[in-house]
Design a protein around this motif. Structure first.
Motif, PDB file in Angstrom:
ATOM      1  N   GLN A   1       0.755  -1.115  -0.010  1.00 50.30           N
ATOM      2  CA  GLN A   1      -0.204   0.012  -0.143  1.00 50.30           C
ATOM      3  C   GLN A   1       0.769   1.233   0.141  1.00 50.30           C
ATOM      4  O   GLN A   1       0.611   2.330  -0.575  1.00 50.30           O
ATOM      5  CB  GLN A   1      -0.651   0.059   1.191  1.00 50.30           C
ATOM      6  CG  GLN A   1      -2.109   0.447   0.963  1.00 50.30           C
ATOM      7  CD  GLN A   1      -3.145   0.635   2.103  1.00 50.30           C
ATOM      8  OE1 GLN A   1      -2.794   0.274   3.134  1.00 50.30           O
ATOM      9  NE2 GLN A   1      -4.191   1.445   2.082  1.00 50.30           N
ATOM     10  N   GLN A   2       1.965   1.330   0.860  1.00 48.99           N
ATOM     11  CA  GLN A   2       2.759   2.574   0.796  1.00 48.99           C
ATOM     12  C   GLN A   2       3.758   2.697  -0.352  1.00 48.99           C
ATOM     13  O   GLN A   2       4.357   3.785  -0.436  1.00 48.99           O
ATOM     14  CB  GLN A   2       3.627   2.550   2.032  1.00 48.99           C
ATOM     15  CG  GLN A   2       3.137   1.804   3.408  1.00 48.99           C
ATOM     16  CD  GLN A   2       3.240   0.421   3.651  1.00 48.99           C
ATOM     17  OE1 GLN A   2       2.895  -0.400   2.663  1.00 48.99           O
ATOM     18  NE2 GLN A   2       3.572  -0.176   4.801  1.00 48.99           N
ATOM     19  N   MET A   3       3.636   1.825  -1.437  1.00 52.80           N
ATOM     20  CA  MET A   3       4.759   1.784  -2.678  1.00 52.80           C
ATOM     21  C   MET A   3       3.977   1.716  -3.726  1.00 52.80           C
ATOM     22  O   MET A   3       4.220   1.198  -4.880  1.00 52.80           O
ATOM     23  CB  MET A   3       5.684   0.768  -2.326  1.00 52.80           C
ATOM     24  CG  MET A   3       6.432   0.837  -1.112  1.00 52.80           C
ATOM     25  SD  MET A   3       7.620  -0.345  -1.041  1.00 52.80           S
ATOM     26  CE  MET A   3       8.896   0.252   0.473  1.00 52.80           C
ATOM     27  N   CYS A   4       2.657   2.309  -3.874  1.00 56.45           N
ATOM     28  CA  CYS A   4       2.146   2.272  -5.229  1.00 56.45           C
ATOM     29  C   CYS A   4       2.585   3.553  -5.994  1.00 56.45           C
ATOM     30  O   CYS A   4       3.412   4.293  -5.556  1.00 56.45           O
ATOM     31  CB  CYS A   4       0.541   2.735  -4.884  1.00 56.45           C
ATOM     32  SG  CYS A   4      -0.448   1.733  -4.056  1.00 56.45           S
ATOM     33  N   LEU A   5       2.422   3.400  -7.209  1.00 53.63           N
ATOM     34  CA  LEU A   5       2.997   4.339  -8.317  1.00 53.63           C
ATOM     35  C   LEU A   5       2.439   5.691  -7.866  1.00 53.63           C
ATOM     36  O   LEU A   5       1.458   6.097  -7.166  1.00 53.63           O
ATOM     37  CB  LEU A   5       2.032   4.148  -9.475  1.00 53.63           C
ATOM     38  CG  LEU A   5       2.634   3.142 -10.677  1.00 53.63           C
ATOM     39  CD1 LEU A   5       1.555   2.905 -11.649  1.00 53.63           C
ATOM     40  CD2 LEU A   5       4.060   3.178 -10.824  1.00 53.63           C
ATOM     41  N   THR A   6       3.293   6.777  -8.215  1.00 54.76           N
ATOM     42  CA  THR A   6       2.923   7.999  -7.889  1.00 54.76           C
ATOM     43  C   THR A   6       1.748   8.628  -8.780  1.00 54.76           C
ATOM     44  O   THR A   6       1.492   8.012  -9.797  1.00 54.76           O
ATOM     45  CB  THR A   6       4.036   8.899  -8.053  1.00 54.76           C
ATOM     46  OG1 THR A   6       4.897   8.911  -9.055  1.00 54.76           O
ATOM     47  CG2 THR A   6       5.193   8.616  -6.920  1.00 54.76           C
TER      48      THR A   6
END
Ligand code: NCD
Length: 330
Positions: free
Chosen positions: A214-219
């Motif tokens: 969840q904390q590393m989704c695409l920007t």
């Protein structure tokens, strides 16, 4: 093309021309290209660690007959330790070299370098923003997995060379149209996924699946780009959400150097042999490398695991970039 800075400004014709040159290099005797950069000096200026990118670029320069001047660890061994700005360093080095290949932690480093450089700048990784030559070799790897390399070279050879042929063969054979690809892992801090997505925006019928903590989704800017270019995408929670006939599983590592305080559980994202066996015999597994533990080593011997070939594709594709920016008469 004056610089090679990101994948957003490249055109489909330029990309397909780079594929053609790389195929031609792979299918020719080494002597055909071995003096194309005679007398040229290329600087590799790396402010971040690198194995594949720097060594494959340096190999590419040598195979073309050029020479390399290098700072492997520019953050500590160059004048940036003495607080020299990147701009000043580039102004100086562009007087020593015919092109500068740069890796730097700042997202805008390559464009800043290009704005003051009198020689071509090649981005070898800028922060979490872009890694365009990685995307080029990734795209080349996918095109090859579709089995087109040989026919491209046969077609061009029978017509007596690459130049006149590029339009005729480009759009039919070298295509990434209708690709189904899943990006897995750290899609926020990793630069390879977002750079490749920007390149895929040149094609139609692209389906992108995203499997990230969840904390590393695409920007947001990459989501906005996919929306504006009509790329279909789906955020997934597990491998079970993906179509069985997906073309590419593109795995990435957690960028612990950029996200030092984040603790994430990536067990569910690991590609094991059992995970791979849920997918088609034509699904390929890619990874820009280095891997930590996100692909089990028992996957390595499966013919669908192409990540080591992918790394090797860095040489002909980077030769193609150098030739395009610096070569005459090829
Ligand atoms: C990648 C990078 O540096 O962004 N490595 C590479 O160039 N092959 C990926 C990574 O470091 O995770």
């Amino acid at each position: 093309m004056k610089h090679f800075i990101d994948t957003e400004n490249i055109t489909r014709a330029e990309l397909e021309r780079l594929f053609e040159i790389a195929f031609k290099i792979e299918n020719s005797k080494p002597e055909k290209f071995s003096n194309k950069l005679n007398g040229k000096v290329i600087s590799t200026l790396f402010f971040e660690p690198s194995t594949r990118t720097r060594l494959s670029f340096e190999s590419a320069v040598y195979k073309l007959g050029g020479r390399v001047i290098s700072t492997e660890n520019a953050g500590t061994s160059s004048s940036s330790q003495k607080c020299e700005t990147l701009e000043d360093a580039i102004k100086v080095i562009s007087g020593y070299a015919d092109a500068i290949i740069i890796r730097h932690p700042d997202n805008d480093s390559s464009s800043r370098a290009a704005s003051v450089s009198s020689v071509p700048i090649i981005n070898a990784g800028s922060g979490s923003y872009a890694h365009p030559t990685q995307s080029l070799l990734d795209a080349f790897t996918i095109v090859k997995s579709r089995g087109v390399g040989r026919s491209v070279v046969r077609n061009t050879a029978s017509a007596g060379g690459l130049k006149g042929q590029s339009k005729a063969i480009g759009s039919n054979n070298l295509t990434l149209d209708n690709l189904k690809i899943c990006f897995i892992g750290d899609l926020k801090y990793g630069r390879t996924a977002n750079s490749l997505i920007k390149l895929l925006a040149l094609y139609s019928g692209i389906e992108v699946y995203l499997l990230a903590p969840q904390q590393m989704c695409l920007t947001d800017d990459v989501y906005a780009l996919m929306d504006s270019k009509g790329i279909a995408y789906k955020n997934c929670k597990s491998f079970d959400c993906l179509p069985k006939d997906i073309d590419v599983l593109y795995q990435t590592r957690i960028q612990s150097e950029r996200a030092r305080d984040l603790k994430v559980d990536t067990k569910a994202l690991k590609i094991t042999k059992a995970v791979l066996d849920k997918f088609s015999q034509n699904t390929i597994v890619m990874h820009p490398l280095p891997r930590v533990d996100e692909i089990c080593t028992d996957v390595d011997t499966d013919k669908r695991a192409v990540y080591f070939q992918q790394a090797h594709n860095g040489v002909p594709t980077r030769m193609a970039v150098l030739l395009t920016l610096l070569g005459e008469n090829f």
